[in-house]
Design a protein around this motif. Structure first.
Motif, PDB file in Angstrom:
ATOM      1  N   PHE A 170     -12.153  64.593  -2.833  1.00 44.27           N
ATOM      2  CA  PHE A 170     -10.751  64.863  -3.150  1.00 44.27           C
ATOM      3  C   PHE A 170     -10.041  65.467  -1.939  1.00 44.27           C
ATOM      4  O   PHE A 170      -8.902  65.129  -1.624  1.00 44.27           O
ATOM      5  CB  PHE A 170     -10.692  65.805  -4.351  1.00 44.27           C
ATOM      6  N   ARG A 171     -10.738  66.357  -1.222  1.00 45.58           N
ATOM      7  CA  ARG A 171     -10.151  66.969  -0.021  1.00 45.58           C
ATOM      8  C   ARG A 171      -9.850  65.916   1.043  1.00 45.58           C
ATOM      9  O   ARG A 171      -8.805  65.955   1.705  1.00 45.58           O
ATOM     10  CB  ARG A 171     -11.097  68.022   0.544  1.00 45.58           C
ATOM     11  N   LEU A 172     -10.750  64.961   1.231  1.00 48.30           N
ATOM     12  CA  LEU A 172     -10.520  63.897   2.201  1.00 48.30           C
ATOM     13  C   LEU A 172      -9.295  63.063   1.825  1.00 48.30           C
ATOM     14  O   LEU A 172      -8.506  62.665   2.696  1.00 48.30           O
ATOM     15  CB  LEU A 172     -11.758  62.993   2.302  1.00 48.30           C
ATOM     16  N   ALA A 173      -9.146  62.799   0.518  1.00 44.40           N
ATOM     17  CA  ALA A 173      -7.980  62.027   0.071  1.00 44.40           C
ATOM     18  C   ALA A 173      -6.693  62.800   0.347  1.00 44.40           C
ATOM     19  O   ALA A 173      -5.702  62.235   0.826  1.00 44.40           O
ATOM     20  CB  ALA A 173      -8.108  61.709  -1.420  1.00 44.40           C
ATOM     21  N   LEU A 174      -6.715  64.109   0.052  1.00 41.09           N
ATOM     22  CA  LEU A 174      -5.528  64.922   0.318  1.00 41.09           C
ATOM     23  C   LEU A 174      -5.222  64.985   1.810  1.00 41.09           C
ATOM     24  O   LEU A 174      -4.074  64.914   2.231  1.00 41.09           O
ATOM     25  CB  LEU A 174      -5.735  66.335  -0.220  1.00 41.09           C
ATOM     26  N   ARG A 175      -6.279  65.124   2.626  1.00 40.42           N
ATOM     27  CA  ARG A 175      -6.070  65.225   4.068  1.00 40.42           C
ATOM     28  C   ARG A 175      -5.449  63.953   4.619  1.00 40.42           C
ATOM     29  O   ARG A 175      -4.552  64.004   5.465  1.00 40.42           O
ATOM     30  CB  ARG A 175      -7.408  65.510   4.767  1.00 40.42           C
ATOM     31  N   ALA A 176      -5.922  62.799   4.144  1.00 37.49           N
ATOM     32  CA  ALA A 176      -5.362  61.533   4.605  1.00 37.49           C
ATOM     33  C   ALA A 176      -3.885  61.434   4.257  1.00 37.49           C
ATOM     34  O   ALA A 176      -3.058  61.003   5.075  1.00 37.49           O
ATOM     35  CB  ALA A 176      -6.135  60.364   4.000  1.00 37.49           C
ATOM     36  N   ARG A 177      -3.534  61.852   3.051  1.00 36.53           N
ATOM     37  CA  ARG A 177      -2.135  61.816   2.640  1.00 36.53           C
ATOM     38  C   ARG A 177      -1.304  62.806   3.467  1.00 36.53           C
ATOM     39  O   ARG A 177      -0.193  62.489   3.894  1.00 36.53           O
ATOM     40  CB  ARG A 177      -2.022  62.158   1.148  1.00 36.53           C
ATOM     41  N   TYR A 178      -1.847  63.969   3.695  1.00 33.64           N
ATOM     42  CA  TYR A 178      -1.131  64.989   4.463  1.00 33.64           C
ATOM     43  C   TYR A 178      -0.848  64.508   5.882  1.00 33.64           C
ATOM     44  O   TYR A 178       0.268  64.637   6.394  1.00 33.64           O
ATOM     45  CB  TYR A 178      -1.964  66.271   4.498  1.00 33.64           C
ATOM     46  N   GLN A 179      -1.861  63.929   6.535  1.00 32.30           N
ATOM     47  CA  GLN A 179      -1.697  63.477   7.913  1.00 32.30           C
ATOM     48  C   GLN A 179      -0.682  62.349   8.013  1.00 32.30           C
ATOM     49  O   GLN A 179       0.123  62.303   8.941  1.00 32.30           O
ATOM     50  CB  GLN A 179      -3.043  63.039   8.487  1.00 32.30           C
ATOM     51  N   GLN A 180      -0.700  61.429   7.050  1.00 32.10           N
ATOM     52  CA  GLN A 180       0.242  60.321   7.093  1.00 32.10           C
ATOM     53  C   GLN A 180       1.672  60.793   6.838  1.00 32.10           C
ATOM     54  O   GLN A 180       2.615  60.343   7.488  1.00 32.10           O
ATOM     55  CB  GLN A 180      -0.141  59.249   6.072  1.00 32.10           C
ATOM     56  N   THR A 236       2.878  71.937  -0.393  1.00 27.24           N
ATOM     57  CA  THR A 236       2.084  71.939  -1.631  1.00 27.24           C
ATOM     58  C   THR A 236       0.717  71.319  -1.404  1.00 27.24           C
ATOM     59  O   THR A 236      -0.301  71.840  -1.860  1.00 27.24           O
ATOM     60  CB  THR A 236       2.838  71.179  -2.736  1.00 27.24           C
ATOM     61  N   VAL A 237       0.694  70.177  -0.697  1.00 29.99           N
ATOM     62  CA  VAL A 237      -0.575  69.506  -0.419  1.00 29.99           C
ATOM     63  C   VAL A 237      -1.455  70.378   0.484  1.00 29.99           C
ATOM     64  O   VAL A 237      -2.670  70.476   0.294  1.00 29.99           O
ATOM     65  CB  VAL A 237      -0.329  68.132   0.245  1.00 29.99           C
ATOM     66  N   HIS A 238      -0.829  71.032   1.470  1.00 31.01           N
ATOM     67  CA  HIS A 238      -1.590  71.899   2.371  1.00 31.01           C
ATOM     68  C   HIS A 238      -2.224  73.059   1.605  1.00 31.01           C
ATOM     69  O   HIS A 238      -3.380  73.425   1.849  1.00 31.01           O
ATOM     70  CB  HIS A 238      -0.669  72.438   3.468  1.00 31.01           C
ATOM     71  N   ALA A 239      -1.472  73.642   0.678  1.00 35.41           N
ATOM     72  CA  ALA A 239      -2.006  74.751  -0.120  1.00 35.41           C
ATOM     73  C   ALA A 239      -3.206  74.303  -0.942  1.00 35.41           C
ATOM     74  O   ALA A 239      -4.212  75.024  -1.052  1.00 35.41           O
ATOM     75  CB  ALA A 239      -0.908  75.315  -1.028  1.00 35.41           C
ATOM     76  N   ALA A 240      -3.116  73.100  -1.514  1.00 38.99           N
ATOM     77  CA  ALA A 240      -4.233  72.575  -2.292  1.00 38.99           C
ATOM     78  C   ALA A 240      -5.449  72.340  -1.404  1.00 38.99           C
ATOM     79  O   ALA A 240      -6.593  72.645  -1.772  1.00 38.99           O
ATOM     80  CB  ALA A 240      -3.822  71.285  -2.994  1.00 38.99           C
ATOM     81  N   GLY A 241      -5.227  71.788  -0.215  1.00 40.29           N
ATOM     82  CA  GLY A 241      -6.337  71.542   0.700  1.00 40.29           C
ATOM     83  C   GLY A 241      -7.009  72.824   1.139  1.00 40.29           C
ATOM     84  O   GLY A 241      -8.246  72.893   1.229  1.00 40.29           O
ATOM     85  N   THR A 242      -6.218  73.861   1.413  1.00 39.32           N
ATOM     86  CA  THR A 242      -6.785  75.153   1.812  1.00 39.32           C
ATOM     87  C   THR A 242      -7.619  75.750   0.684  1.00 39.32           C
ATOM     88  O   THR A 242      -8.722  76.276   0.912  1.00 39.32           O
ATOM     89  CB  THR A 242      -5.661  76.121   2.195  1.00 39.32           C
ATOM     90  N   ALA A 243      -7.108  75.670  -0.536  1.00 39.33           N
ATOM     91  CA  ALA A 243      -7.849  76.199  -1.686  1.00 39.33           C
ATOM     92  C   ALA A 243      -9.148  75.423  -1.906  1.00 39.33           C
ATOM     93  O   ALA A 243     -10.193  76.001  -2.249  1.00 39.33           O
ATOM     94  CB  ALA A 243      -6.970  76.140  -2.942  1.00 39.33           C
ATOM     95  N   LEU A 244      -9.110  74.114  -1.684  1.00 39.86           N
ATOM     96  CA  LEU A 244     -10.316  73.302  -1.804  1.00 39.86           C
ATOM     97  C   LEU A 244     -11.356  73.719  -0.771  1.00 39.86           C
ATOM     98  O   LEU A 244     -12.557  73.836  -1.077  1.00 39.86           O
ATOM     99  CB  LEU A 244      -9.977  71.821  -1.633  1.00 39.86           C
ATOM    100  N   ASN A 245     -10.930  73.930   0.460  1.00 41.67           N
ATOM    101  CA  ASN A 245     -11.856  74.350   1.514  1.00 41.67           C
ATOM    102  C   ASN A 245     -12.586  75.634   1.119  1.00 41.67           C
ATOM    103  O   ASN A 245     -13.806  75.765   1.307  1.00 41.67           O
ATOM    104  CB  ASN A 245     -11.095  74.581   2.826  1.00 41.67           C
ATOM    105  N   THR A 246     -11.831  76.583   0.568  1.00 44.54           N
ATOM    106  CA  THR A 246     -12.419  77.864   0.196  1.00 44.54           C
ATOM    107  C   THR A 246     -13.475  77.698  -0.889  1.00 44.54           C
ATOM    108  O   THR A 246     -14.581  78.259  -0.802  1.00 44.54           O
ATOM    109  CB  THR A 246     -11.315  78.823  -0.290  1.00 44.54           C
ATOM    110  N   MET A 247     -13.168  76.900  -1.906  1.00 49.15           N
ATOM    111  CA  MET A 247     -14.112  76.737  -3.005  1.00 49.15           C
ATOM    112  C   MET A 247     -15.332  75.923  -2.590  1.00 49.15           C
ATOM    113  O   MET A 247     -16.438  76.144  -3.078  1.00 49.15           O
ATOM    114  CB  MET A 247     -13.417  76.077  -4.201  1.00 49.15           C
ATOM    115  N   ILE A 248     -15.156  74.990  -1.664  1.00 49.35           N
ATOM    116  CA  ILE A 248     -16.306  74.228  -1.156  1.00 49.35           C
ATOM    117  C   ILE A 248     -17.256  75.153  -0.407  1.00 49.35           C
ATOM    118  O   ILE A 248     -18.482  75.028  -0.500  1.00 49.35           O
ATOM    119  CB  ILE A 248     -15.821  73.077  -0.243  1.00 49.35           C
ATOM    120  N   GLU A 249     -16.704  76.115   0.315  1.00 48.89           N
ATOM    121  CA  GLU A 249     -17.545  77.098   1.008  1.00 48.89           C
ATOM    122  C   GLU A 249     -18.303  77.954  -0.008  1.00 48.89           C
ATOM    123  O   GLU A 249     -19.495  78.246   0.181  1.00 48.89           O
ATOM    124  CB  GLU A 249     -16.673  77.982   1.900  1.00 48.89           C
ATOM    125  N   HIS A 250     -17.637  78.365  -1.087  1.00 48.37           N
ATOM    126  CA  HIS A 250     -18.323  79.147  -2.115  1.00 48.37           C
ATOM    127  C   HIS A 250     -19.457  78.346  -2.736  1.00 48.37           C
ATOM    128  O   HIS A 250     -20.543  78.900  -2.990  1.00 48.37           O
ATOM    129  CB  HIS A 250     -17.334  79.560  -3.204  1.00 48.37           C
TER     130      HIS A 250
END
Length: 453
Positions: A387-397, A357-371
């Protein structure tokens, strides 16, 4: 196998020069000590394999073929020490062949005729070093303890090489197991995005062509007749090289925005919150026992050592170990950690849907940041990036699981920062919806530009 027709030995071991005509028959060498009986056996083994078993293995000190293969009078002339075998190969219809090897070019035997079937026959013999056993080796096998005897036989049959290969393959398998989930998520994201762009429910060659070719016709491009790994859907399309800012693809961006909303909503659903709470509770329960935490760390270390073992020495302490002894030693230790391992595996299983779930949110964030970066002027995506950085930190941990206390903290919600980031992003998403209007055009104009494309 092969049969020896003739053997010629020159300046090798204790033999100055000797020629024996055996005519493919069995033979026995007998005589007083020191007359060269073992030298004949050594010569046959050397010619066929380039090795001398009596000069290798435990108890041989610094002996080697290069230094101790030549006759003592030719120790400085390794090219003079050579063995030539004329052989008969029954499996090839009693075909005759010759192999010659010198100590100087031990790894480059001369084979005549150099036919593939002849070379393969000699290589087959080289894979079976058990065809030659010296008196010393026979005595060693007879006198060795039963446990050591099996290891000696394994070494003789080169089964230890198989164990090393098994270890390498196991490392590759473990590495694939670790990397596969991430690759699967990336693949699923790519498929989802492609289906959204093509506006088709399934991914197949026909559906792709049916969706792409009408668009290519509008652009005046020839239709595609096939799709493979090398096919570009943009084939024939020329792009301008001007420095003008790129345009935001309205249809795609609209779909991506809907995907992002769904991903963010998934983070707020009761099932997701319950999954986090369950995993956090189980991690907290495991974390109450200091011994379990220590065991969890030791388990990771032991498994890493098992993966990195090269068949000779422990990768952690450099202590020499036989393959069976090392795996048995670690297996015994890991058996004591079985309960902790099961609890850890259960927590990892609970974390997988959370990670997805977190990965899906991060991927969607990446796409919208590019737009956001394609608008002119560019949209301030600082809140999204944060917000993406916060999600990434949680995902990695969560992926690492250890340290356990950090994992528990990552599963909890940052109650002060998370809502503000989410609300800011929701406002951005609101302004980007097609048809949205606002009097503050200077502020939201770039955001609603997606509706005017």
């Amino acid at each position: 196998m092969i049969r020896i027709d003739r053997i010629h030995i020159k300046e090798f071991r204790g033999i100055r020069e000797l020629t024996l005509t055996l005519k493919g028959q069995n033979f026995a060498a007998c005589g007083p000590n020191g007359t060269g009986k073992s030298g004949i056996v050594d010569a046959i083994e050397f010619a066929l394999t380039g090795n001398i078993s009596r000069l290798a293995g435990t108890g041989t000190g610094g002996l080697s073929v290069k230094a101790h293969g030549p006759h003592v009078d030719s120790r400085n002339k390794p090219e003079a020490a050579s063995v030539t075998l004329d052989v008969i190969i029954p499996s090839l219809g009693n075909k005759k062949a010759q192999i010659s090897r010198s100590v100087k070019t031990v790894n480059a035997p001369q084979i005549k005729p150099a036919d593939k079937d002849v070379i393969a026959a000699f290589e087959s013999v080289n894979l079976h070093p058990e065809f030659v056993l010296s008196r010393r080796e026979l005595i060693r096998y007879v006198l060795s303890e039963p446990g050591n005897r099996s290891k000696e036989v394994q070494s003789l049959l080169r089964l230890d090489d198989i164990e090393k290969l098994r270890g390498v393959l196991q490392k590759i398998a473990n590495s694939c197991s670790r990397d596969l989930p991430g690759f699967e998520r990336s693949e699923n994201d790519s498929v989802t995005n492609l289906l959204a762009v093509l506006d088709t429910p399934q991914l197949s060659k026909k559906s792709v062509l049916d969706s792409v070719n009408p668009r290519r016709e509008i652009l005046g491009l020839a239709p595609l007749t096939d799709v493979d790994a090398a096919t570009s859907l943009k084939d024939g399309l020329t792009t301008a090289t001007a420095t003008a800012p790129g345009r935001v693809p309205k249809v795609q961006a609209t779909v991506d925005l809907a995907t992002l909303r769904e991903a963010l909503q998934a983070l707020q659903t009761d099932p997701f919150k319950q999954a986090c709470a369950t995993a956090e509770a189980n991690a907290a329960e495991l974390g109450k026992d200091a011994d379990s935490i220590d065991a969890l760390s030791r388990e990771s270390l032991l498994k890493s050592a098992l993966e990195l073992y090269d068949g000779s020495a422990c990768p952690v302490c450099d202590t020499p170990f036989e393959p069976d002894a090392f795996t048995g030693h670690l297996a015994g230790k890991l058996a004591h950690l079985e309960d902790v391992s099961k609890r850890r595996a259960a927590i990892e299983a609970e974390l997988k849907p959370i990670l997805d779930t977190v990965h899906a949110a991060g991927t969607a964030l990446n796409t919208m940041i590019e737009h956001a970066g394609l608008f002119s002027p560019k949209i301030d995506a600082g809140a999204l990036v944060e917000f993406r950085l916060a999600l990434r930190a949680r995902y990695q941990q969560l992926q690492k699981l250890l340290p356990l206390n950090d994992t528990r903290a990552a599963q909890g919600t940052d109650r002060e920062r998370f809502p503000s980031l989410l609300n800011a992003f929701r406002r951005s998403c609101h302004y980007m919806r097609p048809g949205t209007t606002n009097t503050d055009q200077a502020t939201i104009g770039p955001m609603i530009a997606i509706s005017a494309l």
